[in-house]
Write a protein that holds these residues in place. Structure first.
Motif, PDB file in Angstrom:
ATOM      1  N   SER A 100       0.825  -1.215   0.000  1.00  0.00           N
ATOM      2  CA  SER A 100       0.000   0.000   0.000  1.00  0.00           C
ATOM      3  C   SER A 100       0.858   1.264   0.000  1.00  0.00           C
ATOM      4  O   SER A 100       0.429   2.317  -0.480  1.00  0.00           O
ATOM      5  CB  SER A 100      -0.936  -0.005   1.210  1.00  0.00           C
ATOM      6  N   VAL A 101       2.080   1.158   0.539  1.00  0.00           N
ATOM      7  CA  VAL A 101       2.991   2.304   0.525  1.00  0.00           C
ATOM      8  C   VAL A 101       3.355   2.662  -0.914  1.00  0.00           C
ATOM      9  O   VAL A 101       3.354   3.830  -1.312  1.00  0.00           O
ATOM     10  CB  VAL A 101       4.262   1.991   1.341  1.00  0.00           C
TER      11      VAL A 101
ATOM     12  N   SER B 263       2.570  12.276   3.851  1.00  0.00           N
ATOM     13  CA  SER B 263       2.221  11.021   3.186  1.00  0.00           C
ATOM     14  C   SER B 263       2.993   9.853   3.777  1.00  0.00           C
ATOM     15  O   SER B 263       2.440   8.773   4.028  1.00  0.00           O
ATOM     16  CB  SER B 263       2.496  11.114   1.682  1.00  0.00           C
ATOM     17  N   GLN B 264       4.304  10.059   4.003  1.00  0.00           N
ATOM     18  CA  GLN B 264       5.118   8.982   4.567  1.00  0.00           C
ATOM     19  C   GLN B 264       4.630   8.592   5.955  1.00  0.00           C
ATOM     20  O   GLN B 264       4.634   7.424   6.325  1.00  0.00           O
ATOM     21  CB  GLN B 264       6.594   9.392   4.627  1.00  0.00           C
TER      22      GLN B 264
ATOM     23  N   SER C  57       1.777   6.391   5.720  1.00  0.00           N
ATOM     24  CA  SER C  57       2.241   5.049   5.367  1.00  0.00           C
ATOM     25  C   SER C  57       2.666   4.280   6.609  1.00  0.00           C
ATOM     26  O   SER C  57       2.572   3.045   6.649  1.00  0.00           O
ATOM     27  CB  SER C  57       3.424   5.138   4.392  1.00  0.00           C
TER      28      SER C  57
END
Length: 499
Positions: free
Chosen positions: A74-75, A437-438, A441
Motif C-alpha cells: 500500500s505504501v 504522506s510517509q 504510510s
C-alpha cells in the motif's frame, strides 16, 4: 465545482460518487475476505480433500506474511497514485490485478497458482486500498460538514462486504447448498465467487466512475518529473539487484525455500519503519517541535504493531481453533469454521456507533496514548480468554463451545475501537509537514510489521500448545499496555500540544 458537490445529495444525502466508491470497496473487501476465509484451509487440507497438503505451520506463516505484504504494497500504491497514475487509474489497475489473482486461485494449478495469486492480489490491493479512501475525501470540499458521515458510510460498506463474504464464499466451496460436490470441499468454486465479486466491483466502478467521479482523480496530484524519476529508478534497481543477490545466495547454499523467504520479508517489514523513523528524525526539514511528535509516535507505533499481530490472527490462529477445536453447530444450526471470520466486521459495525457517541459526549476522556494503553490490555485479554477453554477442559477433551471464539472476537474489537480510528487520527496530527504522506504510510507499516512478526510465531501454535501460546502473547500485550500506561503523561507532553 465545490458548490456542485455540496448540492449533490443523491446518495442518502451524500454525493453520488460516494455510491461508486462505497460499492467498489464493498466488492473488493467481499473478494478479499471471502478468499481469506477459506485460503488457510485450502493450503493445509490434504490433496484428497481438495487442498494443497502443506503442513499447518507453513500454511499459517504464509497467511500472516500475505497480510503483511498487502500493507507493505500500500505504501507503493499511494506513491504511484500521487506521482504517476492518479487515484482513479491506480484503483482500476489494482482491481484488475485482484480479479486475476482470484481467477488464478480458481484454477486447479496447485502451489504455483497460489503464489501467482498472492503476488497479483498483494500488488492489486496495495494499489487499490489506500487510494479509494483518498478519493472519498476528494468528493467533499474542505468546508463540507458531510465529510465525517460520508466516511462513516464508506467504512460501513467495507465491513458489509467483509461480513457477507465469509458466508457466501464457503457456501460456494461447499456446493452452493446443493451438494454439488458430494460433501467434499471445492475450494476453486469459492475462489471463483471471490473473482466474480471483484468483477462486479470493477464494472460498477468504471460505469459509474465516468459519470460521478471528479476528472481530477484521473491525474497525479504531484506528477514526477524526469529529474526526480531518475533516482527513483536507480534506487529501485539497486533494491531489485540486492534482492536477487540475496535470493541467489540462499539458492547457492540450498536454503531457498518458502520459510526463509518469509523470514526475509519479515526482516524487511520490520526494517522499513525503522528506516522511516530514522529518516524523519534526522531530516533538516523536520522542526524541533515536529521531531518531538515523531518521538511520541514511536511507542504508539509499537503498540499498534502488537495490537495488529493479535487482531489479524483471526484469519490464522483463531481460524485453526475454529476448525480443530470448536463445536460447529448451535442446536440444529450447523456452520463452517470459515463463517467465524464474519465476527470481525460484524462487531465493528455494532460497536462503532457506541464509541462515536462515547467520544462525542465524554468530556474528560483519555488522551490517545491512554486509549492505546487500554486497547493493548484489552487485546491481550482476548488471548487470555482463548487460553481458558483448554485450561478448564484440557486440550484432549475434544471440541468446545463456539461462544469462546465469539467472546474473543468481541473483546478484541473493543480494543480495535480504542486503537484503530484513534491511531489514524493521531498519525495525521503528529505527521511532520514535510512527511505527511510517509507518516500515513507508517500506520499501514504498523500492521505490516505486526503480521510479519506473526508469520514467525504462528509456527508454534497447535492444539497441544494453545494454552502457553495464548497466555504468553496475551501477557506481552497486557504488560506493554501497562508500561505504556505509566508513560502516558510523558508521551502526551512529547506530542507538544496535539490532543
Amino acid at each position: 465545482m465545490s458548490k456542485q458537490r455540496d448540492l449533490d445529495t443523491s446518495f442518502f444525502g451524500q454525493p453520488r460518487g460516494l455510491s461508486t466508491l462505497f460499492f467498489t470497496e464493498m466488492w473488493e473487501r467481499f473478494s478479499y475476505y471471502g478468499m481469506r476465509a477459506i485460503l488457510l484451509f485450502y493450503m493445509y487440507y490434504a490433496v484428497t480433500k481438495g487442498g494443497l497438503g502443506m503442513d499447518q505451520a507453513t500454511a499459517a506463516s504464509i497467511m500472516s506474511i500475505y497480510g503483511s505484504l498487502v500493507y507493505l504494497a500500500s505504501v507503493v500504491g499511494g506513491w504511484l497514485s500521487d506521482r504517476v497514475w492518479g487515484s482513479r487509474r491506480t484503483v482500476f489497475i489494482g482491481g484488475v490485478l485482484i480479479m486475476f489473482g482470484h481467477i488464478a486461485l480458481s484454477l486447479p494449478f496447485g502451489v504455483s497458482a497460489l503464489y501467482v495469486s498472492i503476488a497479483l492480489i498483494v500488488i492489486g490491493t496495495g494499489l487499490l486500498k489506500p487510494n479509494v479512501s483518498e478519493m472519498v475525501g476528494g468528493l467533499y470540499s474542505p468546508e463540507d460538514r458531510r465529510r465525517d458521515s460520508g466516511f462513516s458510510m464508506f467504512v460501513f460498506g467495507i465491513n458489509l462486504g467483509a461480513a457477507v463474504a465469509p458466508w457466501a464464499v464457503p457456501w460456494a466451496a461447499n456446493g452452493f447448498g446443493l451438494n454439488l460436490f458430494h460433501g467434499e470441499m471445492n475450494f476453486h468454486a469459492g475462489f471463483s465467487l471471490a473473482a466474480i465479486g471483484m468483477f462486479f466491483g470493477l464494472v460498477q466502478y468504471v460505469v459509474d466512475g465516468r459519470k460521478y467521479l471528479s476528472k481530477d482523480s484521473l491525474y497525479a496530484e504531484d506528477p514526477i518529473d524526469k529529474e526526480s524519476l531518475r533516482p527513483v529508478i536507480i534506487w529501485s534497481a539497486v533494491g531489485v539487484v540486492a534482492l536477487v543477490i540475496i535470493l541467489g545466495l540462499l539458492a547457492a547454499m540450498g536454503q531457498l525455500n518458502i520459510n526463509n523467504i518469509i523470514t526475509l520479508i519479515t526482516i524487511i517489514a520490520i526494517a522499513l519503519p525503522i528506516y522511516y523513523f530514522v529518516m524523519m528524525l534526522n531530516s533538516k526539514k523536520v522542526t524541533k517541535e515536529e521531531r518531538s511528535r515523531v518521538v511520541a509516535y514511536i511507542p504508539l507505533f509499537i503498540a499498534a504493531a502488537i495490537f495488529w499481530a493479535i487482531e489479524e490472527s483471526g484469519s490464522v490462529v483463531l481460524a485453526l481453533f475454529a476448525e480443530q477445536r470448536t463445536v460447529l453447530h448451535i442446536g440444529g444450526w450447523h456452520f463452517a469454521a470459515a463463517n467465524f471470520q464474519t465476527l470481525n466486521p460484524l462487531f465493528i459495525m455494532i460497536l462503532t456507533p457506541f464509541f462515536v457517541a462515547l467520544w462525542d459526549h465524554w468530556k474528560k476522556q483519555p488522551s490517545a496514548p491512554g486509549k492505546f494503553a487500554a486497547g493493548l490490555v484489552i487485546a491481550g485479554l482476548s488471548y487470555v480468554w482463548m487460553a481458558l477453554p483448554a485450561m478448564i477442559h484440557g486440550t484432549t477433551a475434544g471440541r468446545v463451545s463456539p461462544f469462546w471464539l465469539v467472546g474473543s472476537w468481541f473483546i478484541v474489537e473493543i480494543a480495535e475501537m480504542l486503537i484503530s480510528p484513534i491511531g489514524l487520527s493521531v498519525t495525521t496530527k503528529l505527521a511532520p509537514n514535510a512527511f505527511k504522506s510517509q507518516m500515513m504510510s507508517m500506520w499501514f507499516l504498523a500492521d505490516a510489521a505486526g503480521q510479519a512478526v506473526n508469520a514467525q510465531i504462528v509456527k508454534y501454535y497447535s492444539s497441544a500448545t494453545e494454552v502457553p501460546y495464548f497466555l504468553i502473547i496475551g501477557a506481552v500485550s497486557i504488560v506493554f499496555g501497562l508500561i505504556l500506561c505509566l508513560f502516558v503523561k510523558k508521551i502526551h507532553s512529547l506530542m507538544d500540544g496535539v490532543e
